[in-house]
Scaffold this motif. Structure first.
Motif, PDB file in Angstrom:
ATOM      1  N   ASN A 230       0.867  -1.187   0.000  1.00 30.06           N
ATOM      2  CA  ASN A 230       0.000   0.000   0.000  1.00 30.06           C
ATOM      3  C   ASN A 230       0.898   1.230   0.000  1.00 30.06           C
TER       4      ASN A 230
ATOM      5  N   CYS B 158       0.560   4.569   2.154  1.00 33.71           N
ATOM      6  CA  CYS B 158       0.883   4.655   3.584  1.00 33.71           C
ATOM      7  C   CYS B 158       2.219   4.008   3.892  1.00 33.71           C
TER       8      CYS B 158
ATOM      9  N   ASP C 286       2.553   0.614   3.842  1.00 37.45           N
ATOM     10  CA  ASP C 286       2.299  -0.706   4.433  1.00 37.45           C
ATOM     11  C   ASP C 286       2.742  -1.796   3.457  1.00 37.45           C
TER      12      ASP C 286
ATOM     13  N   CYS D  35       1.325   0.444   9.295  1.00 41.49           N
ATOM     14  CA  CYS D  35       0.694   1.212  10.358  1.00 41.49           C
ATOM     15  C   CYS D  35      -0.148   0.272  11.226  1.00 41.49           C
TER      16      CYS D  35
ATOM     17  N   SER E 256      -3.181  -1.370   9.309  1.00 40.14           N
ATOM     18  CA  SER E 256      -2.876  -2.464   8.375  1.00 40.14           C
ATOM     19  C   SER E 256      -2.432  -3.710   9.127  1.00 40.14           C
TER      20      SER E 256
ATOM     21  N   ARG F 274      -7.358   5.792   4.881  1.00 39.77           N
ATOM     22  CA  ARG F 274      -6.991   4.631   5.691  1.00 39.77           C
ATOM     23  C   ARG F 274      -7.714   3.362   5.269  1.00 39.77           C
TER      24      ARG F 274
ATOM     25  N   CYS G  43      -5.404   0.866   4.005  1.00 41.84           N
ATOM     26  CA  CYS G  43      -4.623   0.207   5.065  1.00 41.84           C
ATOM     27  C   CYS G  43      -5.392  -1.015   5.572  1.00 41.84           C
TER      28      CYS G  43
HETATM   29 ZN    ZN Z   1      -1.408   2.144   6.655  1.00 41.17          ZN
END
Ligand code: ZN
Length: 157
Positions: free
Chosen positions: A40, A43, A45, A69, A72, A133, A136
Motif C-alpha cells: 500500500n 501509507c 504498508d 501502520c 494495516s 486509511r 490500510c
Molecule cells: Zn497504513
C-alpha cells in the motif's frame, strides 16, 4: 455526551491497538503452499502473507509478516484469525463483505452468513470516516485474494 457509541468506539480502538502492537499469526509459514506480497504505497504498508491449505482445500493456517501502520497490521492480524477453516470462496466472500464494511461503515447483507466474523472485524469499520486509511484496512484482504488466486503481488491501488 457520552454513551454506547463512545464506549464502542473506545473498545474498537483498543482492539486495533492491541492487534497492531501484538499481531496474531505474525510469523513465516515454512510449509505454506500459497504466498503473496501486498503493498500500500500511499501509507507504506507492506505485508507478506502465507497460506497453508488442508487436504480438502480449506485454509488450514494463515500467517503474515511485514511492516505497516497499526490499522494495516491489526487488519492482517484479524484477517488471519477469521479465515482459518474457510474455503477459498468463503474467504473471498468474507473479504468482499469486509471491504464494504471498511468503505461504508455498514454491511447490510453481512448478518446471516458471517455474523461472528463480521463482529470480530467490526473494530475496523471506523476507517470509513478516513478514506485514505481504507486501503490500510483492506490491504490484507487484497493480498489474501492474490494468494488464493496464485498471484504473487497485490497492490492496494
Ligand atoms: Zn497504513
Amino acid at each position: 455526551m457520552s454513551g454506547l457509541f463512545d464506549d464502542l468506539r473506545d473498545l474498537y480502538q483498543e482492539v486495533i491497538l492491541d492487534h497492531g502492537r501484538k499481531p496474531r499469526n505474525f510469523r513465516r509459514l515454512d510449509d505454506a503452499d500459497a504466498t503473496a506480497r501486498g503493498d500500500n504505497p500511499m501509507c507504506g504498508d507492506r505485508i507478506e502473507l502465507f497460506i497453508r491449505r488442508a487436504p480438502d482445500g480449506s485454509i488450514a493456517d494463515a500467517a503474515f509478516q511485514g511492516r505497516g501502520c497499526a490499522i494495516s497490521t491489526a487488519s492482517a492480524s484479524l484477517m488471519t484469525e477469521t479465515v482459518k477453516g474457510k474455503t477459498a470462496d468463503e474467504a473471498k466472500d468474507l473479504g468482499a463483505k469486509f471491504r464494504e464494511l471498511a468503505m461504508t461503515g455498514v454491511c447490510p447483507d453481512c448478518g446471516a452468513s458471517f455474523a461472528d466474523e463480521m463482529e470480530r472485524l467490526a473494530p475496523l469499520s471506523g476507517v470509513h470516516e478516513f478514506p485514505s486509511r481504507v486501503k490500510c484496512a483492506t490491504l490484507a484482504w487484497h493480498t489474501l485474494n492474490a494468494a488464493l488466486d496464485g498471484a504473487k503481488e497485490a497492490s492496494s491501488e
